[in-house]
Design an enzyme around this catalytic site. Structure first.
Site, PDB file in Angstrom:
ATOM      1  N   TYR A  67       0.837  -1.210   0.000  1.00 48.49           N
ATOM      2  CA  TYR A  67       0.000   0.000   0.000  1.00 48.49           C
ATOM      3  C   TYR A  67       0.870   1.257   0.000  1.00 48.49           C
ATOM      4  O   TYR A  67       0.610   2.198  -0.744  1.00 48.49           O
ATOM      5  CB  TYR A  67      -0.925  -0.013   1.230  1.00 48.49           C
ATOM      6  CG  TYR A  67      -1.941   1.098   1.212  1.00 48.49           C
ATOM      7  CD1 TYR A  67      -3.219   0.874   0.693  1.00 48.49           C
ATOM      8  CD2 TYR A  67      -1.633   2.373   1.673  1.00 48.49           C
ATOM      9  CE1 TYR A  67      -4.154   1.901   0.648  1.00 48.49           C
ATOM     10  CE2 TYR A  67      -2.560   3.404   1.629  1.00 48.49           C
ATOM     11  CZ  TYR A  67      -3.817   3.159   1.125  1.00 48.49           C
ATOM     12  OH  TYR A  67      -4.747   4.158   1.073  1.00 48.49           O
ATOM     13  N   PHE A 119      -6.994  20.143 -24.699  1.00 44.08           N
ATOM     14  CA  PHE A 119      -7.659  18.883 -25.025  1.00 44.08           C
ATOM     15  C   PHE A 119      -9.045  18.914 -24.380  1.00 44.08           C
ATOM     16  O   PHE A 119      -9.263  19.643 -23.422  1.00 44.08           O
ATOM     17  CB  PHE A 119      -6.815  17.720 -24.485  1.00 44.08           C
ATOM     18  CG  PHE A 119      -7.432  16.381 -24.735  1.00 44.08           C
ATOM     19  CD1 PHE A 119      -7.531  15.881 -26.020  1.00 44.08           C
ATOM     20  CD2 PHE A 119      -7.921  15.612 -23.694  1.00 44.08           C
ATOM     21  CE1 PHE A 119      -8.097  14.639 -26.252  1.00 44.08           C
ATOM     22  CE2 PHE A 119      -8.482  14.375 -23.916  1.00 44.08           C
ATOM     23  CZ  PHE A 119      -8.581  13.889 -25.200  1.00 44.08           C
ATOM     24  N   ASP A 120     -10.002  18.128 -24.897  1.00 54.05           N
ATOM     25  CA  ASP A 120     -11.384  18.334 -24.420  1.00 54.05           C
ATOM     26  C   ASP A 120     -11.590  18.043 -22.931  1.00 54.05           C
ATOM     27  O   ASP A 120     -12.299  18.777 -22.262  1.00 54.05           O
ATOM     28  CB  ASP A 120     -12.431  17.673 -25.323  1.00 54.05           C
ATOM     29  CG  ASP A 120     -12.206  16.197 -25.565  1.00 54.05           C
ATOM     30  OD1 ASP A 120     -11.307  15.636 -24.925  1.00 54.05           O
ATOM     31  OD2 ASP A 120     -12.929  15.620 -26.398  1.00 54.05           O
ATOM     32  N   ASP A 210       0.983  19.436 -21.187  1.00 55.28           N
ATOM     33  CA  ASP A 210       0.071  18.292 -21.304  1.00 55.28           C
ATOM     34  C   ASP A 210       0.831  17.339 -22.217  1.00 55.28           C
ATOM     35  O   ASP A 210       0.832  17.489 -23.435  1.00 55.28           O
ATOM     36  CB  ASP A 210      -1.260  18.747 -21.910  1.00 55.28           C
ATOM     37  CG  ASP A 210      -2.243  17.591 -22.035  1.00 55.28           C
ATOM     38  OD1 ASP A 210      -1.827  16.424 -21.849  1.00 55.28           O
ATOM     39  OD2 ASP A 210      -3.426  17.852 -22.332  1.00 55.28           O
ATOM     40  N   ALA A 212       0.940  14.060 -23.029  1.00 54.81           N
ATOM     41  CA  ALA A 212       0.478  12.727 -23.431  1.00 54.81           C
ATOM     42  C   ALA A 212       1.325  12.133 -24.573  1.00 54.81           C
ATOM     43  O   ALA A 212       1.619  10.951 -24.569  1.00 54.81           O
ATOM     44  CB  ALA A 212      -0.994  12.786 -23.843  1.00 54.81           C
ATOM     45  N   LYS A 253      -1.058   7.036 -23.631  1.00 50.39           N
ATOM     46  CA  LYS A 253      -0.520   7.368 -24.953  1.00 50.39           C
ATOM     47  C   LYS A 253       0.960   6.966 -24.954  1.00 50.39           C
ATOM     48  O   LYS A 253       1.270   5.801 -25.127  1.00 50.39           O
ATOM     49  CB  LYS A 253      -0.715   8.862 -25.243  1.00 50.39           C
ATOM     50  CG  LYS A 253      -2.133   9.283 -25.636  1.00 50.39           C
ATOM     51  CD  LYS A 253      -3.184   8.993 -24.637  1.00 50.39           C
ATOM     52  CE  LYS A 253      -4.524   9.595 -24.910  1.00 50.39           C
ATOM     53  NZ  LYS A 253      -4.814  10.791 -24.164  1.00 50.39           N
ATOM     54  N   HIS A 445     -21.543  13.502 -28.678  1.00 50.46           N
ATOM     55  CA  HIS A 445     -21.065  12.556 -29.688  1.00 50.46           C
ATOM     56  C   HIS A 445     -20.865  11.153 -29.124  1.00 50.46           C
ATOM     57  O   HIS A 445     -20.886  10.186 -29.857  1.00 50.46           O
ATOM     58  CB  HIS A 445     -19.770  13.068 -30.330  1.00 50.46           C
ATOM     59  CG  HIS A 445     -18.683  13.361 -29.351  1.00 50.46           C
ATOM     60  ND1 HIS A 445     -18.755  14.419 -28.482  1.00 50.46           N
ATOM     61  CD2 HIS A 445     -17.527  12.724 -29.081  1.00 50.46           C
ATOM     62  CE1 HIS A 445     -17.670  14.420 -27.730  1.00 50.46           C
ATOM     63  NE2 HIS A 445     -16.904  13.398 -28.071  1.00 50.46           N
TER      64      HIS A 445
HETATM   65  C1  LIG Z   1      -5.884  11.578 -23.687  1.00 51.37           C
HETATM   66  C2  LIG Z   1      -5.496  12.944 -23.365  1.00 51.37           C
HETATM   67  C3  LIG Z   1      -5.783  13.517 -22.114  1.00 51.37           C
HETATM   68  C4  LIG Z   1      -6.602  12.804 -21.067  1.00 51.37           C
HETATM   69  O1  LIG Z   1      -6.014  11.626 -20.658  1.00 51.37           O
HETATM   70  P1  LIG Z   1      -6.859  10.328 -20.240  1.00 51.37           P
HETATM   71  O2  LIG Z   1      -5.804   9.359 -19.857  1.00 51.37           O
HETATM   72  O3  LIG Z   1      -7.680   9.922 -21.415  1.00 51.37           O
HETATM   73  O4  LIG Z   1      -7.712  10.742 -19.071  1.00 51.37           O
HETATM   74  C5  LIG Z   1      -5.343  14.801 -21.880  1.00 51.37           C
HETATM   75  N1  LIG Z   1      -4.669  15.493 -22.810  1.00 51.37           N
HETATM   76  C6  LIG Z   1      -4.360  14.976 -24.011  1.00 51.37           C
HETATM   77  C7  LIG Z   1      -3.614  15.782 -25.013  1.00 51.37           C
HETATM   78  C8  LIG Z   1      -4.779  13.700 -24.340  1.00 51.37           C
HETATM   79  O5  LIG Z   1      -4.516  13.204 -25.556  1.00 51.37           O
END
Ligand SMILES: *Cc1c(COP(=O)(O)O)cnc(C)c1O
Length: 501
Positions: A67, A119-120, A210, A212, A253, A445
């Site tokens: 843990y 990102f959304d 960000d 990813a 990613k 969507h």
């Molecule tokens: C996928 C993504 C996120 C969110 O990450 P999740 O692991 O899907 O929660 C944030 N920013 C970017 C650019 C992404 O491609």
């Protein structure tokens, strides 16, 4: 060629056209509703869909599930700190959890965040904190089909104007999205990132990545930015992280794992506050919503994602599919990045008005023809209609995204995609548009139900439909979307509603 061979295989489903037609009808022509075993080639997303390496599985088997203070956490922390230089690494279950932890700690209602493009989920989490997310894509990003690299850059003139402008005191942070997912997966140059970082420092505003797709961004820098030709993707990635005050990472990613992420921070006091939120909502800071095996797999995956041979073969696979698309007569967002291709469905299907969703129409046609799942990024995603189905706003472009899962599909799978696209293009005049029959008030969507509307000018004439381009926001972003997200998430659930949440 791919710098790996295949050790474990998984059969992919084969379906008949009739089965696919029935499936489409059952799910209300929304590909998110399909069962995965109804899909032959799944290009819905590159998130969490990659193949693990033998080394990742082995590391996972050695995971320490204590843990607190597990060996796996320390291995993970050291690997991420070595890459990013951030002294505080907080594991989270995926990228959006890092967003929520950071924003709920750092933001207060009324503040503003700036980005090359949020990102959304990033935008939704900013807006859920009562703040405003402003996108500043560089002007070159508007030239969809131009070959110039680094269209993911932030507009430095716009950034400087915001940082010196009347709202400057409300700007809480700047987020650079690498690569810029909201702008066709286009990369950000190191020059742009360094200049943005300098502006942020000058104005005392923290800069976050960000990150990813940090490895894919770094690879494209080594390929396209002058002065970086001799650098390794690892060196470029390290330099990028060093320019920022912290990062938000979805390891689904460029961590090449099925689940996971982290928040990296330089600031000690901010890290202590974020840790408290983490404990309350994700888990103790040495696991943060993940198993020990996940932490091990991320540590290993981050290294593999930076392997130049892997990145090159990924770029070549994307280039191969891009060439097949062009041969079939389909225009793309250029240059093609690594994680996805964005097809210009508006250009391919001019007989379908924006509010009849050409991108979605192409997605349904690709599924029907060849069992391929993809996702629309056009007016179904970004647009709005009134209660009579009349368009209020439409997206600036009607795109279809073919995402490329990491290490998952071979060239012959991509050839099947190319052949399917060619077959659809041959009969493109017969591809119908769609109308929404049922939709949620936000993020529609994902769950909307639709039905086909026969194509052709007769339809337009009899219903008096006119494509409306007036209401389009200049950058395609819907400034109201977040407040609708917030209202819908905080509103009490409608009783007896069996509809989508
Ligand atoms: C996928 C993504 C996120 C969110 O990450 P999740 O692991 O899907 O929660 C944030 N920013 C970017 C650019 C992404 O491609």
């Amino acid at each position: 060629m791919e710098p790996y061979r295949i050790k474990a295989v998984e059969p992919i489903p084969a379906t008949t056209r009739e089965q696919r037609a029935r499936a489409l009808d059952r799910v209300g022509y929304n590909l998110f509703g399909l069962r995965a075993e109804e899909v032959t080639i799944d290009l819905l997303t590159d998130s969490g869909t990659g193949a693990l390496s033998a080394a990742q599985w082995a590391a996972g088997a050695a995971g320490d599930e204590s843990y607190a203070g597990s060996r796996s956490f320390h291995r993970f922390r050291e690997a991420v700190e070595e890459l990013t230089s951030y002294p505080h690494i907080l594991p989270v279950h995926q990228g959006r959890a890092a967003e929520r932890v950071l924003f709920s700690t750092l933001l207060a209602p009324g503040r503003i965040t700036l980005s090359n493009t949020h990102f959304d989920t990033t935008r939704a989490n900013v807006e859920l904190s009562g703040c405003q997310a402003r996108d500043l894509p560089c002007p070159r990003a508007r030239n969809l089909h131009g070959p110039e690299p680094f269209k993911g850059d932030i507009d430095l003139v716009g950034l400087a104007a915001e940082l010196r402008g009347p709202d400057a005191s409300r700007i809480a942070l700047v987020i650079m999205t690498l690569t810029n997912n909201g702008e066709g997966g286009q990369p950000v140059s190191m020059d742009n990132l360094a200049r943005a970082a300098a502006l942020c420092r000058e104005h005392g505003v923290p800069l976050f990545l960000d990150a990813a797709r940090f490895a894919e961004n770094a690879y494209l820098v080594t390929q396209c930015e002058s002065g970086y030709g001799g650098h390794s993707p690892t060196d470029v990635a390290k330099e990028a992280f060093r320019l920022a005050d912290g990062c938000l990472m979805s390891a689904k990613k460029d961590g090449i794992v099925h689940i996971g992420g982290f928040l990296g921070l330089r600031d000690d006091a901010l890290a202590r506050r974020c840790e408290l939120t983490l404990i309350a909502t994700e888990g103790f800071p040495t696991y943060g919503g993940l198993a020990g095996r996940d932490l091990e797999m991320i540590a290993q995956g981050l290294t593999e994602a930076l392997d130049p041979r892997y990145l090159r073969s990924r770029a070549e696979a994307a280039a191969h599919l891009a060439a097949l698309c062009r041969t079939a007569g389909v225009r793309l967002v250029e240059p093609p990045g690594l994680h996805a291709l964005y097809l210009d469905a508006g250009h391919l299907l001019p007989h379908i008005a924006p509010h009849r969703f050409p991108g979605h129409a192409l997605a349904c046609a690709l599924y029907l023809e060849g069992g391929i799942r993809s996702v629309e990024l056009g007016s179904l995603y970004l647009g709005k209609e009134d209660s009579n189905g009349e368009p209020v706003t439409t997206a600036p472009y009607e795109l279809l995204r073919l995402a490329l899962p990491r290490r998952t599909y071979t060239r012959s799978h991509l050839d099947h995609v190319g052949q399917t696209l060619e077959a659809v293009v041959k009969n493109k005049h017969r591809v119908p548009g769609y109308r929404i029959v049922e939709a949620a008030p936000f993020l529609r969507h994902f769950r909307a139900r639709l039905e086909p509307v026969p194509a052709g000018p007769a339809t337009t004439a009899t219903t008096g439909e006119t494509p409306d381009h007036e209401g389009r926001a200049e950058n395609g972003c819907d400034q109201d979307r977040g407040s609708r997200v917030r209202r819908a998430l905080t509103a009490p659930p409608a009783t007896g509603s069996g509809g989508p949440a």
